[in-house]
Design a protein around this motif. Structure first.
Motif, PDB file in Angstrom:
ATOM      1  N   GLU A  52      10.042   0.778 -11.080  1.00  0.00           N
ATOM      2  CA  GLU A  52      11.083  -0.130 -10.603  1.00  0.00           C
ATOM      3  C   GLU A  52      10.812  -1.550 -11.093  1.00  0.00           C
ATOM      4  OE1 GLU A  52      12.926  -1.735  -6.336  1.00  0.00           O
ATOM      5  OE2 GLU A  52      11.226  -0.356  -6.367  1.00  0.00           O
ATOM      6  N   ASP A  60       0.836  -1.197   0.000  1.00  0.00           N
ATOM      7  CA  ASP A  60       0.000   0.000   0.000  1.00  0.00           C
ATOM      8  C   ASP A  60       0.875   1.253   0.000  1.00  0.00           C
ATOM      9  OD1 ASP A  60      -2.253  -1.624   0.179  1.00  0.00           O
ATOM     10  OD2 ASP A  60      -2.269  -1.580   2.362  1.00  0.00           O
ATOM     11  N   PHE A  61       0.592   2.161  -0.919  1.00  0.00           N
ATOM     12  CA  PHE A  61       1.335   3.414  -1.030  1.00  0.00           C
ATOM     13  C   PHE A  61       0.375   4.576  -0.787  1.00  0.00           C
ATOM     14  CE2 PHE A  61       3.437   0.241  -3.622  1.00  0.00           C
ATOM     15  CZ  PHE A  61       4.768   0.377  -3.241  1.00  0.00           C
ATOM     16  N   GLU A 102       2.789   9.190  -6.403  1.00  0.00           N
ATOM     17  CA  GLU A 102       4.191   9.259  -6.804  1.00  0.00           C
ATOM     18  C   GLU A 102       4.959   8.027  -6.307  1.00  0.00           C
ATOM     19  OE1 GLU A 102       2.292  13.019  -7.126  1.00  0.00           O
ATOM     20  OE2 GLU A 102       2.508  11.748  -5.340  1.00  0.00           O
ATOM     21  N   GLU A 103       4.702   7.617  -5.061  1.00  0.00           N
ATOM     22  CA  GLU A 103       5.359   6.417  -4.520  1.00  0.00           C
ATOM     23  C   GLU A 103       4.943   5.183  -5.309  1.00  0.00           C
ATOM     24  OE1 GLU A 103       6.042   6.870   0.205  1.00  0.00           O
ATOM     25  OE2 GLU A 103       3.949   6.928  -0.427  1.00  0.00           O
ATOM     26  N   LYS A 104       3.667   5.090  -5.604  1.00  0.00           N
ATOM     27  CA  LYS A 104       3.176   3.949  -6.377  1.00  0.00           C
ATOM     28  C   LYS A 104       3.830   3.918  -7.756  1.00  0.00           C
ATOM     29  CE  LYS A 104      -0.618   2.759  -9.330  1.00  0.00           C
ATOM     30  NZ  LYS A 104      -1.991   3.056  -9.741  1.00  0.00           N
ATOM     31  N   ASN A 105       3.850   5.056  -8.439  1.00  0.00           N
ATOM     32  CA  ASN A 105       4.430   5.117  -9.784  1.00  0.00           C
ATOM     33  C   ASN A 105       5.916   4.765  -9.777  1.00  0.00           C
ATOM     34  OD1 ASN A 105       1.965   5.825 -10.867  1.00  0.00           O
ATOM     35  ND2 ASN A 105       2.401   8.013 -10.944  1.00  0.00           N
ATOM     36  N   ALA A 106       6.598   5.163  -8.722  1.00  0.00           N
ATOM     37  CA  ALA A 106       8.019   4.830  -8.605  1.00  0.00           C
ATOM     38  C   ALA A 106       8.203   3.317  -8.492  1.00  0.00           C
ATOM     39  CB  ALA A 106       8.632   5.530  -7.397  1.00  0.00           C
ATOM     40  N   ARG A 107       7.320   2.678  -7.745  1.00  0.00           N
ATOM     41  CA  ARG A 107       7.398   1.220  -7.601  1.00  0.00           C
ATOM     42  C   ARG A 107       7.072   0.518  -8.925  1.00  0.00           C
ATOM     43  NH1 ARG A 107       9.886  -3.164  -6.275  1.00  0.00           N
ATOM     44  NH2 ARG A 107       8.554  -4.922  -5.656  1.00  0.00           N
ATOM     45  N   SER A 167       0.852   7.736  -1.652  1.00  0.00           N
ATOM     46  CA  SER A 167       0.875   8.781  -2.669  1.00  0.00           C
ATOM     47  C   SER A 167       1.005   8.116  -4.031  1.00  0.00           C
ATOM     48  CB  SER A 167       2.041   9.754  -2.449  1.00  0.00           C
ATOM     49  OG  SER A 167       3.269   9.166  -2.816  1.00  0.00           O
ATOM     50  N   HIS A 218      -2.826   3.452  -2.641  1.00  0.00           N
ATOM     51  CA  HIS A 218      -2.647   3.057  -4.036  1.00  0.00           C
ATOM     52  C   HIS A 218      -1.830   1.771  -4.090  1.00  0.00           C
ATOM     53  CE1 HIS A 218      -3.952   7.181  -4.826  1.00  0.00           C
ATOM     54  NE2 HIS A 218      -3.051   7.550  -3.924  1.00  0.00           N
ATOM     55  N   ARG A 219      -2.189   0.898  -5.019  1.00  0.00           N
ATOM     56  CA  ARG A 219      -1.471  -0.358  -5.230  1.00  0.00           C
ATOM     57  C   ARG A 219      -0.999  -0.417  -6.677  1.00  0.00           C
ATOM     58  NH1 ARG A 219      -6.287  -3.222  -1.764  1.00  0.00           N
ATOM     59  NH2 ARG A 219      -5.452  -2.682   0.290  1.00  0.00           N
TER      60      ARG A 219
END
Length: 351
Positions: A117, A104-105, A109-114, A107, A313-314
């Motif tokens: 990756e 679970d993210f 932005e954190e989700k998109n970064a994952r 933001s 966000h997932r």
């Protein structure tokens, strides 16, 4: 990739030992009655162990014959390594292993970064359609009822009390109830009304019957809630309760007396029951990713976030491809189907 990964097929476990519902034996056995084959594995890597439920489905259409393996909401292990280790244990015609990884993210932005990756690894494909909701609202229900009410928007508290004052009654229905058939019929009629109004899909009635019957006892419970006024069913929800979470699976409403706010009282009743069951959080299970007033489901965003939970966000669904030729044809067909249902049908229905 994880090079020291060991994977062993095991028998199903009797208890669901605190895993998310999509990895539970309960859910696997339920899906096993509706077209999927559940398989159970024990993964060992770097001194850690993880039980893994894998759902396999085989498709036979004319000259096409292939299988797909699906792993929903497993903990964060290396997906490429898991797919490679599973390859020899799955049907030979398995074209891909599809993952909905847990995580679970808070933001986008954190989700998109994952997501970036995962894609940078080079061997995973992001699907165009996510199987599980990529955005949702999680409500911490370890707090007291007074604290939960205080965290809601004022209008939400008001609407709960308004429904109570106006005589809306919420009933928790079990498959063990003598009038279960009649209550299931009422739910299904409301669901058909919602499906017609909002352009959503609906399973056959037998699907919901089976789910509720299986969830009438045991470690995992599934309850149907129906809100009525003067004996007229107005709205209904189906909620699953387990040690890890409570999840709002299905919801529907009629076209009458919506001013009595039955949906608010339904959710509050289920939240209180989830708290009493011992679930630590209540997952509203799906909503738009942000407060965009132009989003066609902006009203749903407002409704679910108004109860005071956190928007999370997932990363959604990823495929580890095992048979590129078959996968390419399947991916094209899946994209066309998604376009038809999400774009074309909504255009011609005026939504």
């Amino acid at each position: 990739m994880t090079n020291n990964l060991e994977i062993t097929e095991i028998e199903k476990t009797a208890a669901d030992d605190g895993r998310r519902f999509l990895q539970s034996t309960f859910w696997a056995e339920f899906k096993g009655a509706h077209g999927w084959t559940p398989r159970y594995f024990l993964l060992k890597a770097d001194g850690k162990e993880e039980k893994l439920t894998v759902l396999v489905r085989t498709f036979k259409k004319a000259c096409f014959h292939f299988s797909i393996a699906y792993i929903p909401m497993a903990d964060a292990m290396d997906m490429e390594s898991v797919a490679a280790a599973l390859r020899k244990k799955l049907p030979k015609d398995t074209m891909c292993v599809r993952f909905d990884p847990a995580g679970d993210f808070f933001s986008i932005e954190e989700k998109n970064a994952r997501v970036a990756e995962l894609l940078s690894l080079g061997k995973l494909k992001k699907t165009s359609v996510d199987i599980q909701p990529p955005d949702t609202v999680l409500l911490d229900i370890t707090k007291s009822e007074d604290e939960l009410l205080a965290a809601m928007k004022n209008k939400w508290r008001y609407n709960i009390r308004l429904a109570e004052r106006k005589g809306v009654a919420v009933r928790a229905v079990s498959a063990k109830d003598a009038d279960f058939d009649a209550q299931l019929d009422a739910f299904y009629s409301l669901y058909q009304t919602t499906a017609s109004r909002d352009g959503i899909g609906v399973h056959p009635k037998a699907y919901y019957r089976d789910l509720l019957e299986r969830g009438s006892a045991g470690d995992i419970r599934v309850t149907l809630y129906i809100a009525s006024h003067e004996d007229e069913p107005l709205a209904a929800i189906v909620v699953l309760f387990c040690k890890a979470e409570a999840v709002y699976l299905y919801g529907c409403s009629g076209n009458h007396k919506r001013n009595l706010m039955p949906a608010y009282l339904l959710q509050w009743t289920a939240i209180r029951d989830a708290k009493a069951f011992g679930s630590p959080c209540y997952d509203f299970y799906g909503c738009p990713p942000d407060d965009d007033e132009n989003h066609p489901m902006h009203g749903l965003f407002l409704f679910k976030t108004g109860f005071g939970g956190a928007l999370v966000h997932r990363v959604g669904s990823f495929d580890a491809v095992l048979n590129g030729a078959v996968y390419g044809a399947y991916r094209a067909a899946e994209n066309a189907r998604a376009f038809y249902h999400k774009k074309f049908l909504k255009k011609i229905r005026g939504r």
